[in-house]
Design an enzyme around this catalytic site. Structure first.
Site, PDB file in Angstrom:
ATOM      1  N   ARG A  59      17.074   1.337 -66.066  1.00 42.75           N
ATOM      2  CA  ARG A  59      17.780   2.473 -66.700  1.00 42.75           C
ATOM      3  C   ARG A  59      18.572   2.167 -67.887  1.00 42.75           C
ATOM      4  O   ARG A  59      18.263   3.314 -68.957  1.00 42.75           O
ATOM      5  CB  ARG A  59      18.777   2.772 -65.157  1.00 42.75           C
ATOM      6  CG  ARG A  59      18.484   3.313 -63.983  1.00 42.75           C
ATOM      7  CD  ARG A  59      19.013   3.268 -63.258  1.00 42.75           C
ATOM      8  NE  ARG A  59      19.975   1.402 -63.484  1.00 42.75           N
ATOM      9  CZ  ARG A  59      21.201   2.420 -62.115  1.00 42.75           C
ATOM     10  NH1 ARG A  59      22.389   3.397 -61.946  1.00 42.75           N
ATOM     11  NH2 ARG A  59      21.902   0.492 -62.312  1.00 42.75           N
ATOM     12  N   ASN A  90      18.754   5.059 -60.102  1.00 41.64           N
ATOM     13  CA  ASN A  90      18.085   4.626 -58.817  1.00 41.64           C
ATOM     14  C   ASN A  90      17.945   5.087 -57.195  1.00 41.64           C
ATOM     15  O   ASN A  90      18.424   5.823 -57.548  1.00 41.64           O
ATOM     16  CB  ASN A  90      18.875   2.841 -58.241  1.00 41.64           C
ATOM     17  CG  ASN A  90      18.820   1.832 -59.977  1.00 41.64           C
ATOM     18  OD1 ASN A  90      17.734   1.683 -60.130  1.00 41.64           O
ATOM     19  ND2 ASN A  90      19.609   1.083 -59.828  1.00 41.64           N
TER      20      ASN A  90
END
Length: 92
Positions: free
Chosen positions: A20, A38
């Site tokens: 990320r 996520n």
């Protein structure tokens, strides 16, 4: 310039490998807006908004991911660009 929006779901070993953070830096470098998070199933989901060529390039980059990731697949679907999104955020 017209923006396009794509939702992407990245599978493989993509959590716990700074995916990320890497994706946020890449998206900002390419002038994209959106978010990444996520998912409980171990995947990563993202919304990418920007010029078509930049979004397509980001999807390709997500297929490789950062060095520690092992990407199995990137599934995409076009969507309507959300308004009011500023920057590129890690949301979960």
């Amino acid at each position: 310039m017209t923006s396009v929006a794509v939702k992407a779901r990245v599978t493989g070993h993509v959590q716990g490998v700074a995916f990320r953070t890497w994706a946020r830096a890449e998206a900002l470098r390419h002038g994209l807006t959106g978010w990444i998070r996520n998912e409980p199933d171990g995947s990563v989901r993202a919304l990418l908004i920007g010029p078509a060529a930049s979004v397509a390039d980001m999807v390709r980059r997500m297929g490789r991911g950062p060095g520690a990731a092992s990407v199995k697949d990137v599934l995409t679907e076009k969507t309507d660009p959300e308004t009011g999104i500023k920057g590129f955020q890690i949301v979960g």
